[in-house]
Design a protein around this motif. Sequence first.
Motif, PDB file in Angstrom:
ATOM      1  N   GLU A 679     106.750 -25.468-103.025  1.00  0.00           N
ATOM      2  CA  GLU A 679     107.737 -24.665-102.150  1.00  0.00           C
ATOM      3  C   GLU A 679     106.786 -23.520-101.428  1.00  0.00           C
ATOM      4  OE1 GLU A 679     112.009 -24.196-103.345  1.00  0.00           O
ATOM      5  OE2 GLU A 679     111.035 -24.435-105.254  1.00  0.00           O
ATOM      6  N   SER A 683     105.597 -23.431 -97.450  1.00  0.00           N
ATOM      7  CA  SER A 683     105.853 -22.202 -96.870  1.00  0.00           C
ATOM      8  C   SER A 683     104.699 -21.737 -95.927  1.00  0.00           C
ATOM      9  CB  SER A 683     106.650 -21.222 -97.694  1.00  0.00           C
ATOM     10  OG  SER A 683     106.785 -19.864 -97.064  1.00  0.00           O
ATOM     11  N   ASN A 737     115.198 -28.601-100.602  1.00  0.00           N
ATOM     12  CA  ASN A 737     115.322 -28.947 -99.240  1.00  0.00           C
ATOM     13  C   ASN A 737     114.157 -28.000 -98.475  1.00  0.00           C
ATOM     14  OD1 ASN A 737     117.257 -30.746 -99.175  1.00  0.00           O
ATOM     15  ND2 ASN A 737     119.035 -29.518 -98.794  1.00  0.00           N
ATOM     16  N   SER A 738     113.789 -27.247 -98.804  1.00  0.00           N
ATOM     17  CA  SER A 738     112.380 -26.465 -98.250  1.00  0.00           C
ATOM     18  C   SER A 738     111.431 -27.361 -98.077  1.00  0.00           C
ATOM     19  CB  SER A 738     112.241 -25.149 -98.898  1.00  0.00           C
ATOM     20  OG  SER A 738     111.642 -25.671-100.154  1.00  0.00           O
ATOM     21  N   VAL A 741     113.085 -30.414 -95.541  1.00  0.00           N
ATOM     22  CA  VAL A 741     113.255 -29.816 -94.136  1.00  0.00           C
ATOM     23  C   VAL A 741     111.795 -29.662 -93.349  1.00  0.00           C
ATOM     24  CG1 VAL A 741     113.817 -27.663 -92.801  1.00  0.00           C
ATOM     25  CG2 VAL A 741     115.410 -28.668 -94.572  1.00  0.00           C
ATOM     26  N   ASN A 772     118.734 -23.411 -96.314  1.00  0.00           N
ATOM     27  CA  ASN A 772     118.018 -24.566 -96.359  1.00  0.00           C
ATOM     28  C   ASN A 772     118.659 -25.935 -96.196  1.00  0.00           C
ATOM     29  OD1 ASN A 772     115.198 -23.685 -96.389  1.00  0.00           O
ATOM     30  ND2 ASN A 772     115.407 -23.058 -98.624  1.00  0.00           N
ATOM     31  N   ASP A 773     119.981 -25.671 -96.746  1.00  0.00           N
ATOM     32  CA  ASP A 773     120.888 -26.855 -96.783  1.00  0.00           C
ATOM     33  C   ASP A 773     121.103 -27.063 -95.225  1.00  0.00           C
ATOM     34  OD1 ASP A 773     120.494 -27.050 -99.533  1.00  0.00           O
ATOM     35  OD2 ASP A 773     122.243 -26.237 -99.944  1.00  0.00           O
ATOM     36  N   TYR A 775     119.704 -26.154 -92.634  1.00  0.00           N
ATOM     37  CA  TYR A 775     118.448 -26.742 -91.820  1.00  0.00           C
ATOM     38  C   TYR A 775     118.369 -28.271 -91.963  1.00  0.00           C
ATOM     39  CZ  TYR A 775     116.686 -21.947 -91.657  1.00  0.00           C
ATOM     40  OH  TYR A 775     116.637 -20.452 -91.459  1.00  0.00           O
TER      41      TYR A 775
END
Length: 814
Positions: A679, A683, A737-738, A741, A772-773, A775
């Motif tokens: 993650e 990022s 999800n990060s 996405v 995030n969900d 997105y």
Amino acid sequence: MSTKKQSKRDLEPNPSFIMHTFAWGWIVCLLLIAGFNNGIFQGYGIHNPSSYQFEKPILYSMLVAFFIVCWCVIHIVQKYTTWKTNAALGVAGLVIPLVYLLATFQAGSPYLAKYGLFVSIMLFVFFIAGILLANYKSILQWFPTVYLIFGYFVVFYGFLTLFGNAYMLDSLTPQDGVRITSVFQYPNAYAVLLLTLWIAILIEINRTSSRFAQLLHGFMLMPVIVSFFLTLSRGALVILPVIAVAALAMFTLRQQIMAILYSVIGVGLSLAIYTALTERGIAVITGIQEAAANQAAFDTVAMFSGETIGYWGLLIGVSVVMSAATFALAKYVEPKVTKMTERFGSRWANATLPLAFIGVFVIGAAAIFSGLLTRFLPPIIRERVEGVNFQTHSVYERLTMYKDALSIWKQNPIFGAGTGTWESFYERYQSYPYSSMQTHSYFVQLLAETGIVGFIAIVGLIAAILVVFLRSYRKAEEEERSVTLFYFMTPVTILLHSLIDFGMSYLLYGFIVFLCLGILAGTQRNVIFSNVTEAKRRIVQYSTAAALGALSIAVVVFAAKWLYASDQFDKYTQAVNTNQTYETMMSHLDSSLKQNPGHPIVLNQAVAINYQVYEQTQDPTYLDVAQQYLDKLVAKEPNYQAGMYMNYLVHEKAGDDEAALQIILDGIASNKYEQGYYEQAVSVLLRQWEDQRQSGSDSQAAEDKIIELHDEMVRLRAGVDELPETVIVSRPFNVPNSVRVAAGQVYYVNGDYAKAEEVLQPGIMEDLSQPNDRYAARYYLASLRKQGKDDPALYERLIQADPEEANVLGQLLQ
């Protein structure tokens, strides 16, 4: 070992009363340190700051080792100049510290390797002390009794915790109802002690001529056996038949029959009261859990309170029955067994029962797996026994760890990477996300830490001593065999169990094993190098004494320095807990590092506290100080995960995204199941990708890396999903999800809408309250609509969660 006549000659002149007292002093000190410090567990490590607590008992043991070396030096400088086989075995014992010394040159963790080297030196010292103790006839005769008394106190404390009369953290565990650990805080480690006590009791009942001693040991046999069952140790249950066969093989036919009778009665009585004791233990552990949930202290009860007096009465009453049975067997049955066995003079007669026991074990195993035998066991024990198969969590995890340890060993196959090899590298090579600071096998750990050279050297030394002892054991008189049998069976029991667990990580067991091996080596007294002049022998003796003296000084100096460093860290911890000033905290940390400069936990705390102060004040001076400590930490402990992550955070705060990204990518390579690292990396990559797109720069490298990290997480997660249902995954690992996405965005922007749909679909949630969900849902809907498809129900949930999403989705579709 020699004949009885030779043994008497070799024991003369007897060591002085002062030397006897000195020896008993360090023996008792060792047992006291072990009893009050969890068996001296080598729990120091580089994953958890709380592991610092395990260092002090090791350091206290180093101080005891200093006095043992002094005791050894006094022996060596005395005028016993005849060189014998035991001296040669003592020289061979040098391989123990030497292989760990060689491993430090390519250590996975220099800090842990340094501790490991000193532990190996202590094991060597105990080995030499054992060789010299072989000349102390009274100590050889009484040490098993002292060991048993020590064990009885540990067993007594175990029942205090089981009945709720005393409390120690993790002295009980709630797995499968309740498991007892006593002072060891680990059921399997306690089971090792109980196995050695069980065998030692059988030896002592046979050896002693005192009726009182027989009654005492018979009385304690029942608590020892029921405690063994209360550990619910699958490994100990599996290894028990092997140990039983090994013990019976060392007994005469008379001793074999009596040992079986004592054990069968003890097991029967133990199983009869097992369920009642378990019910009390479950009530106690439930109370402990409730107190912890309420953040309150657990209230113990008095021994003679109404809650526990009945359980103590049951335990004592059944133990009295066992004691009476022992008396009756010894007085009335044993003479008849003796007469019966005297008819069989053949050596094969003594082998009959061990061979028969193997047959019984095979038949019993078949009966267990078919359910014919287990129906008579208490339900909890029955479930544990029936659960022994390759799909059981503990068995599957152990086999996986052994395989992963072999992969680690292949990094440095010749000399290994020192103590801490497993902890430094297991996350790099692990086959699924488990957490374990131990390999659960002493011999696999030995291979990884010392390489094939160290493995062959140490295992070869152990095997040579045992073989040499066994060759002379049968030739010795029964009186001498009865004295030395304890010193054979105790290390064999511990080492057999250590094939499948980490009992040898408790220094109590390590010391006992090598002390006993030393005593076995000390019984070998054939004269060697008789043609060497006395003058040359004296030169060697004084040189050896001088070397040991220098070694003892080095050990005590390091122990003193590190004890002071440990005290300073304790003061730092107290300062944190009492909210003292930054200057006070750093003063304690710097004082600790002055005496132990490379300690990773202390260095990491110095980095962390300066980083925290920077975040509070935004004063870059503190970030610079954090970087200074960090440079030392990374240089000294490159495989320290906490240090790596702090390195990432500091570089990120300093605005050095390129360095931060490379650090976190290296972290993923060294810890592939750490979800947070992915993650963090994605990022940083996503920021770089967006900046590059806005500036018109080439963003292909960032895109490829985002996709690569996502695909790697999907691949690893698929492997986790394929694990047997019985396997417990102790570290959560999912594709967040990060990450989905980020990968979906890359595919969407590049026009691969079908792939974006495929990547994002598994991340669609019913609850879209998290950014995030939303997105994921947004890009998923956009990918569908770009392909002429739609999901109206998802769209309704999305705009209900955030009405602004309708506009954002519209902009995305333009």
